[in-house]
Design an enzyme around this catalytic site. Structure first.
Site, mmCIF file in Angstrom:
data_model
loop_
_atom_site.group_PDB
_atom_site.id
_atom_site.type_symbol
_atom_site.label_atom_id
_atom_site.label_comp_id
_atom_site.label_asym_id
_atom_site.label_seq_id
_atom_site.Cartn_x
_atom_site.Cartn_y
_atom_site.Cartn_z
ATOM 1 N N HIS A 122 -4.607 9.820 7.445
ATOM 2 C CA HIS A 122 -4.207 9.721 8.847
ATOM 3 C C HIS A 122 -4.954 10.720 9.682
ATOM 4 C CE1 HIS A 122 -0.543 7.220 8.598
ATOM 5 N NE2 HIS A 122 -0.770 7.441 7.320
ATOM 6 N N ARG A 147 -7.125 6.136 8.931
ATOM 7 C CA ARG A 147 -6.432 5.517 10.068
ATOM 8 C C ARG A 147 -6.644 6.390 11.290
ATOM 9 N NH1 ARG A 147 0.088 4.704 11.019
ATOM 10 N NH2 ARG A 147 -0.190 6.629 12.212
ATOM 11 N N TYR A 159 3.242 8.165 20.076
ATOM 12 C CA TYR A 159 3.750 8.110 18.702
ATOM 13 C C TYR A 159 2.590 7.986 17.713
ATOM 14 C CZ TYR A 159 6.414 6.772 14.618
ATOM 15 O OH TYR A 159 6.950 6.737 13.355
ATOM 16 N N ASP A 222 -3.090 1.561 13.835
ATOM 17 C CA ASP A 222 -1.711 1.070 13.895
ATOM 18 C C ASP A 222 -1.312 0.934 15.363
ATOM 19 O OD1 ASP A 222 0.957 0.489 13.526
ATOM 20 O OD2 ASP A 222 1.297 2.067 12.048
ATOM 21 N N HIS A 224 1.664 -0.211 16.297
ATOM 22 C CA HIS A 224 3.116 0.035 16.388
ATOM 23 C C HIS A 224 3.871 -0.999 17.225
ATOM 24 C CE1 HIS A 224 2.966 3.693 14.085
ATOM 25 N NE2 HIS A 224 2.031 4.203 14.862
ATOM 26 N N GLU A 248 -2.941 -2.895 12.519
ATOM 27 C CA GLU A 248 -1.562 -3.008 12.034
ATOM 28 C C GLU A 248 -0.562 -3.212 13.159
ATOM 29 O OE1 GLU A 248 -0.513 0.447 9.769
ATOM 30 O OE2 GLU A 248 1.632 0.049 9.898
ATOM 31 N N GLU A 274 5.948 -3.353 7.734
ATOM 32 C CA GLU A 274 6.628 -2.126 7.290
ATOM 33 C C GLU A 274 8.113 -2.132 7.646
ATOM 34 O OE1 GLU A 274 4.293 0.834 9.480
ATOM 35 O OE2 GLU A 274 6.051 1.255 10.692
ATOM 36 N N ARG A 295 2.606 -4.992 4.452
ATOM 37 C CA ARG A 295 2.841 -3.547 4.602
ATOM 38 C C ARG A 295 4.172 -3.075 4.038
ATOM 39 N NH1 ARG A 295 0.731 0.428 5.078
ATOM 40 N NH2 ARG A 295 1.339 1.348 7.038
ATOM 41 N N HIS A 324 3.224 0.532 2.535
ATOM 42 C CA HIS A 324 3.612 1.593 3.462
ATOM 43 C C HIS A 324 3.859 2.892 2.682
ATOM 44 C CE1 HIS A 324 6.542 2.751 6.949
ATOM 45 N NE2 HIS A 324 5.308 3.042 7.271
ATOM 46 N N ASP A 328 8.347 9.461 5.043
ATOM 47 C CA ASP A 328 9.761 9.092 4.937
ATOM 48 C C ASP A 328 10.038 8.145 3.767
ATOM 49 O OD1 ASP A 328 8.406 7.825 7.509
ATOM 50 O OD2 ASP A 328 9.755 6.282 6.761
ATOM 51 N N GLU A 351 -1.432 3.413 1.612
ATOM 52 C CA GLU A 351 -1.297 4.478 2.610
ATOM 53 C C GLU A 351 -0.878 5.771 1.915
ATOM 54 O OE1 GLU A 351 1.750 3.819 5.538
ATOM 55 O OE2 GLU A 351 0.987 5.392 6.840
ATOM 56 N N TRP A 414 7.953 -0.448 19.906
ATOM 57 C CA TRP A 414 7.047 0.545 19.346
ATOM 58 C C TRP A 414 7.013 0.378 17.853
ATOM 59 C CZ3 TRP A 414 8.308 4.312 15.814
ATOM 60 C CH2 TRP A 414 9.691 4.442 15.563
HETATM 61 O O1 EZ4 Z 1 6.490 4.480 11.952
HETATM 62 O O2 EZ4 Z 1 7.341 5.577 8.673
HETATM 63 O O3 EZ4 Z 1 2.296 2.922 9.326
HETATM 64 N N1 EZ4 Z 1 3.109 3.785 9.379
HETATM 65 C C1 EZ4 Z 1 4.007 3.951 10.339
HETATM 66 C C2 EZ4 Z 1 5.033 5.033 10.133
HETATM 67 C C3 EZ4 Z 1 6.402 4.556 10.557
HETATM 68 C C4 EZ4 Z 1 7.471 5.476 10.045
HETATM 69 C C5 EZ4 Z 1 8.849 4.962 10.417
HETATM 70 O O4 EZ4 Z 1 9.830 5.556 9.650
HETATM 71 O O5 EZ4 Z 1 3.991 3.230 11.294
HETATM 72 O O6 EZ4 Z 1 4.704 6.185 10.832
HETATM 73 CO CO CO Z 2 2.819 1.433 10.802
#
Ligand code: EZ4
Ligand code: CO
Length: 414
Positions: A122, A147, A159, A222, A224, A248, A274, A295, A324, A328, A351, A414
């Site tokens: 990332h 990414r 974000y 991404d 989002h 993505e 995801e 994902r 994914h 988290d 990832e 988002w």
């Molecule tokens: O937003 O894991 O591709 N990865 C993402 C992550 C998600 C978080 C949400 O819990 O988009 O950052």
């Molecule tokens: Co994502």
């Protein structure tokens, strides 16, 4: 032999994780990840208050039967809470079965189809120089795929873009937020968003990245879920010259038919899923070949069993995995992903957002990273154990994913 105990451990070594520990009558221990970011306690309750008692005395070897019992038996189908709870049980049972066999889990899934797993890192930055520094750091570490997330002029905070942007062993950004002093959050932070500004800015950033880093580095982005279908089509088309490995979540995935519009306009490869939790969420996307990568993660899709069904279905349509792997997903969930990645034929990329040192003090892992590639390791089972004493020192602390608003205050995707 049978399941003797099923305990839920909620801990926060750096961030919140929900972990299931299953112990069998002959003392074998299996671990499962049920972390649902920002909604952790709902899954902990589902496991503790509704599933644990139904597991006691069951034959731990009957994994498919247990999966169907929990899935069909719930009456209420699918959903992130249910499927994360089932995931934890399923993953723990696979861990036990592989430990019993004395083999790493991937051996029970068909054995290795490759020697190592390409991952992507990332890189992010509020402006181009800080983004370029982050990319350079990863390239120097041996990563072959990165990414790219960028700040947008006029927007205070976007974000997925780190404020510090220092690449290295730590993640580049943390999705869920607590209060500034580290105590429990009581509500999400709010971030602003402006689609036209973003659509103007992103292609220019990719042009600079290609110019500086050349044609070979695999680039991902991404979006989002922030674009309408026609905006998504425009973005995919405008990024075509920069040869992305994938774009993505270009539009919200629950509107599967919207991807037809994007596909009609662009050859940029697409990834989504995801936030999905079942193979059924992908029916149109997969059967009409509207995406190129799935994902989902085992943690949110019914574990190893649920994920294997999805990946095999995708394989029939020539669609590959892009599991994914944010922070988290716990190291237990990450290990489950890596065993699947190594075994399946239709692996795409994994990832990789490395966990913090504190997280890795609680979760002892045996997967290895070497110059842009991961391997699940050859320890019997998943190869991850939670140190419960370390876990006990880090109590749950509420954190939330942010909410997005447009500049006029409207709540946005988002
Ligand atoms: O937003 O894991 O591709 N990865 C993402 C992550 C998600 C978080 C949400 O819990 O988009 O950052
Ligand atoms: Co994502």
């Amino acid at each position: 032999m049978s399941i003797s105990t099923a305990d839920v451990i909620v801990t926060s070594p750096g961030r919140n994780f929900v972990t299931l520990k299953i112990v069998t009558s002959d003392g074998l221990v299996g671990w499962g990840d049920a972390t649902l970011n920002g909604r952790e306690l709902s899954v902990a309750s589902y496991l503790r208050d509704h599933l644990a008692s139904t597991l006691l005395g069951r034959d731990e070897d009957r994994i498919e039967d247990t999966w169907q019992y929990l899935y069909r038996g719930a009456y209420w189908r699918r959903g992130p809470v249910t499927m994360a709870a089932i995931a934890a049980v399923d993953t723990a049972l696979w861990d036990i079965k592989a430990k019993k066999a004395g083999v790493p889990l991937y051996q029970l899934l068909g054995g290795a189809s490759r020697d190592k797993l390409r991952v992507y890192a990332h890189a992010s930055g509020n402006d181009y120089p800080s983004l370029a520094r982050a990319i350079r750091g990863y390239v120097d570490e041996g990563y072959t795929a990165v990414r790219i997330q960028t700040g947008v002029p006029g927007l205070e905070r976007v974000y997925g873009v780190s404020d510090t942007a220092e690449p290295g062993e730590r993640y580049d950004y943390e999705p869920a937020h607590r209060a500034a002093d580290g105590s429990a959050a009581t509500r999400p932070e709010e971030e602003d968003w402006d689609t036209p500004a973003y659509l103007r800015h992103v292609p220019a950033i990719f042009e600079k990245v290609r110019e500086e880093f050349g044609p070979e580095l695999r680039l991902l982005h991404d979006a989002h879920h922030r674009m309408s279908p026609i905006e998504a089509a425009r973005l995919a088309k405008s990024l075509e010259p920069y040869d992305l490995l994938w774009l993505e979540d270009v539009t919200p995935g629950e509107d599967q038919e919207a991807f037809r519009l994007v596909r009609q306009h662009s050859t940029t490869p697409l990834a989504t899923g995801e936030v999905f939790n079942s193979v059924h969420d992908y029916r149109t996307l997969i059967t009409e070949r509207l995406i190129d990568y799935v994902r989902s993660a085992p943690t949110h899709t019914g574990g190893v069993t649920g994920m294997k069904k999805l990946l095999d279905f995708a394989a029939i349509y020539g669609i590959r995995s892009g599991i994914h792997g944010p922070t988290d997903v716990s190291p237990v969930g990450m290990a489950a992903a890596l065993h699947l990645d190594l075994a399946i034929h239709n692996f795409g990329i994994q990832e990789y957002m490395p966990h913090s040192a504190l997280t890795l003090e609680a979760f002892r892992t045996s997967y290895t990273f070497d110059r842009g590639f991961l391997h699940p390791g050859d320890t019997p089972g998943l190869g991850v154990e939670l140190d419960e004493q370390v876990a006990a020192r880090h109590p749950y602390t509420a954190a939330y994913l942010p909410v997005n608003r447009l500049l006029d205050g409207t709540v946005h995707d988002w």
